[in-house]
Design an enzyme around this catalytic site. Structure first.
Site, mmCIF file in Angstrom:
data_model
loop_
_atom_site.group_PDB
_atom_site.id
_atom_site.type_symbol
_atom_site.label_atom_id
_atom_site.label_comp_id
_atom_site.label_asym_id
_atom_site.label_seq_id
_atom_site.Cartn_x
_atom_site.Cartn_y
_atom_site.Cartn_z
ATOM 1 N N ASP A 127 0.861 -1.182 0.000
ATOM 2 C CA ASP A 127 0.000 0.000 0.000
ATOM 3 C C ASP A 127 0.907 1.245 0.000
ATOM 4 O O ASP A 127 2.143 1.147 0.038
ATOM 5 C CB ASP A 127 -0.965 -0.050 1.198
ATOM 6 C CG ASP A 127 -2.223 0.772 0.925
ATOM 7 O OD1 ASP A 127 -3.261 0.491 1.528
ATOM 8 O OD2 ASP A 127 -2.160 1.698 0.088
ATOM 9 N N TYR A 128 0.301 2.381 -0.024
ATOM 10 C CA TYR A 128 0.935 3.664 -0.303
ATOM 11 C C TYR A 128 2.130 3.955 0.610
ATOM 12 O O TYR A 128 1.958 4.284 1.773
ATOM 13 C CB TYR A 128 -0.107 4.771 -0.124
ATOM 14 C CG TYR A 128 0.137 6.030 -0.919
ATOM 15 C CD1 TYR A 128 1.161 6.915 -0.585
ATOM 16 C CD2 TYR A 128 -0.669 6.353 -2.005
ATOM 17 C CE1 TYR A 128 1.372 8.070 -1.306
ATOM 18 C CE2 TYR A 128 -0.469 7.516 -2.737
ATOM 19 C CZ TYR A 128 0.550 8.379 -2.393
ATOM 20 O OH TYR A 128 0.758 9.527 -3.115
#
Ligand code: GLC
Length: 743
Positions: free
Chosen positions: A287-288
């Site tokens: 994820d980010y």
């Protein structure tokens, strides 16, 4: 150098042309093609494929790196997200294909969570349809619009089971139940990827957030997750597994730590379960910038070490951290990292690009003509409207106030959501243009053009300004009926949007109290991304419709339901608590050794509130009424080698045609592990005309009763069971059966 390049180019063209020739057998010899390209790649080129950067067209995380076009040119990027549009994507793809040595095409990803430009109801709303065809259709339309704008990868479906409505991301999933959530995960994969993911109107799906992100402690986003292996495998993992089994091309890991190990670097999750146990052969994206967050979690001393940990644990692609680019080359050169880890990750990413057909034609998703033809075409909007009406849940309809009569002369449409457009799209509204959304006011005006529709805001969504209430009261007094559009703002749920108080925000209840005092008939339409503790509304307002965030066609869908052009059939996919103090609260709780008994002090209950929720899982009314016969069983005994038929006759005892979602629950009376009081094991929507009755038959086998037993083996146990069948998880008919050996 020139000579080398020519030889190389000839070699690569030969591979590519051989790919074209062989493309008809892509599925059988992709590995050979991938290995051929891999053998030509430098270490830096390999590491570049493991990197995903966002463009600056949209922002979905804490920071953006502006040099992504230069990074593409220098071969430091394997995929770009948050970039769409046939021409823009073509331009970025041309940079990759024309400026890099091996001309490897980029993937383009985006958070197409519930529609791309035509926005469908938020995923929690779609779950309330209990209609897998509708959910698949929504993902299908989203994929065709996204693919028409250069995208070939969507960061969906979100498969996180959520039982804590304080958590804002509950809006993005399928609610509290594992069985329903697994079906929905499969439907969404089918919708996004179709039957052939190389089709130009399909996209690669991304199962997220792996894993158990929905159990973030205290409902606070990004918070720790800690649970037993049994709870993890029984409740939280099955929807991800269902999506992987349905053929998802990619998986995204979650921000949270699980049992002390952040998912980004959790080998048990990413390798042992996902790959070894489940056989997942796609690629995993973080994820980010979550690789850098391994330092913040406190498990890595610096981002260099974090990069190595994440890769070795099973993270193939680094979203936005730039950590792989920074760290992996040096570790390999210093012989502190086996290049094989990098090769494996590159292989999985290149395989996905082959399956998408990007090597055959890197620009296949970049047709301006197809973009014009596909985006927000009327049938897409119609599909969004159809899913929206099915997602709405009738929570209360005292004295059959609804449906309204189309001969009504005047309607007051009041509330902070009454004329809202942007809010109707909900969070994660991708490329949705809210200016093209239909507000509640517009939908009602279109439905009853002869009626006088008066709009008054009444109050804002979330502040203490009461100065607008007077004007709203006046509008109510001068109208025959009041539609009160209340709820949350679109960004009050979704990522980084947890709420410790889940009541109606601001002074909305005060507005409702003043409107009710006018004595006019009042209908509340709720717009929200999570269950709300709307106790006063439930006790005092005669009619309540849960509309969630219905998307582009919001106003039309609300009008369809309020005037009976669609008889609401939605059922809650998540329990509504009376108080935030009851959380976690869900239907499949355990009985405990001292189940609640108001007459006895020494039982599991609160001093200040009942254990009962405001609305139970599976609840939803209709404009008509349904009756259920007693349950009849094909036998009261069955064993593992045969199955059991469960039949009820459902009749429409009212005056409107309607759909009833008939639900089947089962309780294992005695097991080696404390059994939930009931578990959903089947459901089906049955449409009945007034006076019509139909037999509904469920078939179960021993395998349907399997669970993680005391010794953590997965299987069923002989013994006595209770069956429950009804239109929600509380009001049911019951019957008993025994499961006998042999299993
Ligand atoms: C966000 C979200 C994730 C999303 C990703 C890319 O932080 O957690 O769901 O897909 O970043 O936007």
């Amino acid at each position: 150098m020139k000579k080398q390049f020519i030889i190389l180019f000839i070699a690569f063209t030969a591979i590519l042309s051989s790919c074209t020739v062989k493309s008809s057998k892509v599925s059988s010899d992709i590995d050979n093609k991938v290995d051929s390209i891999l053998s030509l790649m430098t270490l830096e080129e390999k590491i570049g494929q493991l990197t995903l950067y966002t463009s600056d067209m949209d922002q979905t995380g804490p920071f953006i790196k502006k040099q992504y076009e230069d990074d593409i040119k220098e071969g430091k990027v394997g995929a770009i997200f948050n970039a769409y549009g046939a021409e823009y994507v073509r331009r970025l793809q041309e940079i990759a294909v024309n400026n890099t040595r091996l001309r490897i095409p980029l993937m383009f990803g985006y958070d197409v969570i519930h529609g791309h430009q035509t926005i469908f109801p938020v995923p929690l709303a779609e779950a309330a349809t209990w209609d897998m065809m509708a959910i698949e259709k929504s993902a299908r339309v989203a994929a065709s619009e996204a693919a028409a704008q250069g995208l070939n990868w969507v960061f969906a479906p979100m498969c996180d089971i959520a039982r804590d409505p304080r958590w804002g991301r509950i809006v993005e999933g399928a609610g509290e139940d594992t069985y329903l959530g697994s079906d929905i995960a499969r439907a969404r994969i089918r919708g996004f990827q179709g039957t052939d993911v190389s089709d130009v109107n399909t996209v690669a799906a991304c199962v997220k957030h792996f894993a158990a992100y929905g159990a973030s402690q205290a409902g606070r986003d990004y918070n720790s997750v800690d649970m037993s292996e049994r709870m993890l495998r029984e409740v939280y993992l099955p929807p991800y597994k269902a999506a992987v089994e349905e053929g998802a091309l990619t998986v995204m890991s979650s921000f949270n730590d699980l049992d002390g190990i952040p998912a980004t670097a959790n080998k048990y999750l990413l390798n042992d379960i996902l790959r070894t146990e489940w056989g997942f052969d796609g690629f995993l994206v973080t994820d980010y910038a979550s690789i850098n967050e391994l330092v913040t979690h406190g498990v890595a001393t610096d981002t260099l070490e974090a990069a190595k940990m994440a890769l070795i644990a099973g993270s193939d692609m680094d979203m936005q951290a730039g950590a792989f680019n920074k760290a992996l080359g040096k570790f390999v050169e210093d012989e502190k990292l086996n290049e094989g880890y990098i090769d494996d990750a590159v292989r999985r990413i290149l395989k996905a690009k082959y399956k998408l057909g990007l090597f055959d034609d890197p620009f296949k998703y970049c047709s301006v003509e197809r973009e014009k033809a596909e985006i927000m075409k009327p049938e897409n909007r119609q599909a969004a409207r159809e899913v929206a009406v099915k997602s709405m849940v009738l929570l209360k309809n005292q004295d059959s106030l609804l449906p309204l009569n189309k001969s009504v002369r005047s309607i007051a449409v009041i509330g902070p959501l009454a004329d809202a457009k942007q809010e109707m799209l909900g969070s994660w509204s991708a490329a949705g243009d809210y200016n093209k959304a239909v507000s509640v006011v517009e939908g009602l005006q279109a439905k009853v053009p002869t009626a006088r529709v008066t709009y008054a805001k009444g109050c804002n969504i979330n502040d203490d300004n009461t100065t607008l209430i007077g004007e709203a009261v006046k509008a109510a007094r001068s109208s025959d009926v009041v539609i009160l559009a209340l709820g949350e703002g679109a960004q009050m749920s979704g990522e980084a949007a947890s709420r410790a108080d889940i009541s109606l925000p601001g002074v909305q209840q005060k507005l409702a109290e003043e409107i009710l005092k006018t004595g006019k008939p009042v209908v509340v339409v709720l717009f929200n991304g999570r269950p709300l503790t709307i106790n006063w509304i439930n006790d005092n307002i005669p009619a309540i419709v849960e509309a969630w965030f219905p998307g582009t066609e919001a106003g039309n869908a609300v009008a369809d339901v309020l005037f009976g052009d669609y008889n609401p059939s939605g059922k809650l996919p998540v329990t509504f608590p009376r108080s935030v103090g009851q959380i976690p609260i869900y239907y499949s709780m355990k009985n405990t050794g001292r189940p609640a008994d108001p007459k006895s002090k020494w039982t599991s209950k609160y001093l200040d509130i009942s254990n009962d929720p405001l609305y139970v899982f599976g609840y939803g009314l209709s404009y008509t009424t349904f009756s259920y016969s007693e349950i009849s069983l094909s036998s009261n005994n069955f064993s593992g080698k045969d199955s059991l038929q469960i039949k009820v006759t459902v009749a429409n005892t009212g005056k409107y045609k309607g759909i009833e979602v008939v639900q089947l629950y089962i309780h294992d009376k005695v097991a080696s592990v404390t059994p939930p009081v009931k578990l959903l094991k089947g459901y089906t929507g049955v449409e009945l005309n007034p006076g019509q009755a139909k037999d509904v038959i469920f078939t179960i086998k021993a395998d349907d009763l399997a669970f993680y037993r005391a010794d953590m083996t997965f299987g069923c146990e002989p013994g006595d069971y209770t069956i429950y069948v009804g239109g929600n998880s509380r009001d049911t008919k019951s019957a008993e059966f025994t499961l006998n050996l042999p299993l």
